[in-house]
Design a protein around this motif. Structure first.
Motif, PDB file in Angstrom:
ATOM      1  N   THR A   1     -22.473   1.836  51.076  1.00 16.05           N
ATOM      2  CA  THR A   1     -22.886   0.856  50.437  1.00 16.05           C
ATOM      3  C   THR A   1     -22.243  -0.305  49.222  1.00 16.05           C
ATOM      4  OG1 THR A   1     -24.842   2.307  48.832  1.00 16.05           O
ATOM      5  CG2 THR A   1     -25.142   1.578  51.292  1.00 16.05           C
ATOM      6  N   TYR A   2     -21.597   1.395  48.624  1.00 13.13           N
ATOM      7  CA  TYR A   2     -20.217   1.105  47.864  1.00 13.13           C
ATOM      8  C   TYR A   2     -18.959  -0.088  47.691  1.00 13.13           C
ATOM      9  CZ  TYR A   2     -21.823   4.338  43.952  1.00 13.13           C
ATOM     10  OH  TYR A   2     -22.393   4.405  42.922  1.00 13.13           O
TER      11      TYR A   2
ATOM     12  N   PRO B   1     -18.041  -3.484  48.665  1.00 11.00           N
ATOM     13  CA  PRO B   1     -18.564  -4.965  47.913  1.00 11.00           C
ATOM     14  C   PRO B   1     -18.293  -5.876  49.002  1.00 11.00           C
ATOM     15  CG  PRO B   1     -16.900  -3.774  47.028  1.00 11.00           C
ATOM     16  CD  PRO B   1     -16.645  -2.468  47.555  1.00 11.00           C
ATOM     17  N   ASP B   2     -17.273  -6.170  49.741  1.00 14.07           N
ATOM     18  CA  ASP B   2     -16.776  -7.132  50.310  1.00 14.07           C
ATOM     19  C   ASP B   2     -17.191  -6.963  51.881  1.00 14.07           C
ATOM     20  OD1 ASP B   2     -15.330  -9.642  50.460  1.00 14.07           O
ATOM     21  OD2 ASP B   2     -13.973  -8.497  51.582  1.00 14.07           O
ATOM     22  N   VAL B   3     -16.729  -6.103  52.396  1.00 13.86           N
ATOM     23  CA  VAL B   3     -16.467  -6.328  54.433  1.00 13.86           C
ATOM     24  C   VAL B   3     -17.695  -5.756  54.446  1.00 13.86           C
ATOM     25  CG1 VAL B   3     -15.112  -3.957  54.816  1.00 13.86           C
ATOM     26  CG2 VAL B   3     -15.119  -5.995  56.433  1.00 13.86           C
TER      27      VAL B   3
ATOM     28  N   PRO C   1     -21.149  -5.894  53.143  1.00 11.91           N
ATOM     29  CA  PRO C   1     -22.539  -7.309  53.606  1.00 11.91           C
ATOM     30  C   PRO C   1     -21.903  -8.012  53.839  1.00 11.91           C
ATOM     31  CG  PRO C   1     -21.029  -7.126  51.275  1.00 11.91           C
ATOM     32  CD  PRO C   1     -20.825  -5.781  51.753  1.00 11.91           C
ATOM     33  N   THR C   2     -20.466  -8.588  54.335  1.00 14.59           N
ATOM     34  CA  THR C   2     -19.439  -9.943  55.043  1.00 14.59           C
ATOM     35  C   THR C   2     -20.627  -9.214  56.198  1.00 14.59           C
ATOM     36  OG1 THR C   2     -17.816 -10.375  53.759  1.00 14.59           O
ATOM     37  CG2 THR C   2     -18.273 -10.987  55.515  1.00 14.59           C
TER      38      THR C   2
ATOM     39  N   TYR D   1     -30.826  -1.230  50.326  1.00 16.65           N
ATOM     40  CA  TYR D   1     -29.956  -1.825  50.637  1.00 16.65           C
ATOM     41  C   TYR D   1     -29.916  -3.152  51.629  1.00 16.65           C
ATOM     42  CZ  TYR D   1     -24.472  -3.527  51.771  1.00 16.65           C
ATOM     43  OH  TYR D   1     -23.307  -3.614  51.615  1.00 16.65           O
TER      44      TYR D   1
ATOM     45  N   THR E   1     -13.305   4.634  47.819  1.00 14.31           N
ATOM     46  CA  THR E   1     -13.853   3.604  48.811  1.00 14.31           C
ATOM     47  C   THR E   1     -13.444   4.838  50.352  1.00 14.31           C
ATOM     48  OG1 THR E   1     -12.163   2.421  49.017  1.00 14.31           O
ATOM     49  CG2 THR E   1     -13.462   1.845  47.690  1.00 14.31           C
TER      50      THR E   1
END
Lengths: 201, 161
Positions: free
Chosen positions: A74-75, A77-79, A81-82, A121, A161
């Protein structure tokens, strides 16, 4: 006239060759050789985790229905949630076909992702998606069975990350591994792969 | 007094007329005056504890190169430019971008799954349907403010949701 026939003939030939090549790459003999034979069946995956609803879960319990697994945190930011947004649209497109499908998101960052965070999330995506949270040894077991890589990467600013496998893994209802969907594959390729997996009882 | 005022305003308007053409020349000289920003949006955040991302398309409309050296905002203490890269083994990783170089006419796209503006340490959550502003800082220290609408967490582009 003859040249038109020729052009049409050539076009058909090219199209068939493209289709054949696509079949060979997607689920032809090549796939059978490289993947199917050495991936565990879900019925052999004897590890447990906790779902975002607080239940004890295991891949073994999913046998009987087709299942889709993927990894993230959940940390991210891009791949992540996409991917989750993408998978939500696949589920919508499948409609009733998705009724029997299990969809499981496993976090690769249990140090920061607890049951509550993952639940919050996932509330932003399709409600079929179930989140699984394991401790580090449960996650290591999952990593081995799915042949998934994840690695903590420190940033210059003191945070970190997770590098992780971005593929989606499809299993048939008997628990055997069917195929993967790779990160950049479009919906037009992904959805038929899921349909095929659902139909292969 | 009234006479004075009208004289002042006359001087001011003369000054304005005299300086406005040179001001637009100045606008062309600085990098922030030669960039066009389109399709900006950000993904709603999970509270303030999780990072999120913003996206937009930049285009250099001038005939000189432009360099975006930083992105700042009052909503966060930490904003950086990144690229998501997926290697041959399917492992995804994030690579920081120090700056963005735009040749004359060149377009640069921040888009999901590729280049993105990573927003960490949010001071307040980004809520769907709200807006916030980001500041692009160029190599010559000129700046451009960009209004960014916040879309839902499941959004994939400005066109959807």
């Amino acid at each position: 006239m003859r040249s038109i026939v020729k052009t049409v003939g050539a076009t058909i030939a090219i199209l068939s060759a493209t289709l054949a090549l696509g079949w060979w790459q997607v689920d032809g003999p090549f796939e059978m050789r490289t993947e199917q034979n050495f991936r565990s069946s879900l019925s052999n995956m004897n590890f447990e985790m906790t779902s975002h609803l607080g239940k004890v879960v295991s891949p073994e319990y999913l046998v009987g229905n087709p299942t889709m697994f993927f990894f993230g945190f959940t940390y991210c930011p891009d791949v992540c949630p996409t991917t989750l947004a993408e998978i939500s649209t696949w589920i919508e497109e499948l409609g009733d076909l998705a009724n029997s499908l299990n969809v499981v998101f496993i976090t690769v960052d249990p140090a920061r992702d607890d049951v509550k965070t993952v639940a919050e999330y996932l509330s932003n995506f399709n409600s079929k998606i179930e989140g699984w949270i394991g401790n580090s040894s449960q996650l290591a077991a999952a990593g081995n069975f799915f042949d998934v890589t994840y690695q903590r990467k420190e940033s210059e600013d003191g945070t970190y990350t997770m590098d992780h496998s971005s593929s989606v893994f499809l299993y048939r209802s008997d628990g055997t591994f069917a195929r993967t969907i790779d990160y950049h594959e479009p919906r037009e390729v992904a959805v038929p792969k899921i349909k095929r997996t659902i139909s292969e009882k | 007094m009234i006479k004075n005022l009208s004289r002042t305003s006359k001087i001011l308007s003369t000054l304005f007329v005299a300086f406005s053409p040179s001001m637009s020349v100045a606008e062309d000289m600085i990098q922030s005056g030669r960039v066009q920003v389109q399709s900006s949006w950000a993904r709603a955040s999970v509270g303030t504890m999780r990072p999120t991302a913003a996206y937009m398309t930049l285009q250099n409309t001038g005939d000189q190169p432009i360099v975006v050296s930083a992105i700042e905002s009052e909503i966060s203490g930490k904003i950086s430019m990144h690229q998501t890269v997926v290697n041959a083994e399917g492992i995804s990783t994030m690579r920081p971008l120090k700056s963005i170089d735009l040749a004359p006419g060149e377009k640069f796209e921040f888009a999901p799954g590729n280049h993105h503006i990573m927003i960490m340490e949010l001071k307040k959550a980004l809520v769907k349907d709200k807006k916030f502003s980001l500041k692009l800082v160029f190599e010559d220290k000129s700046e451009k403010i960009v209004e960014v609408p916040v879309l839902g967490m499941g959004a994939r582009s400005l066109g959807e949701k």
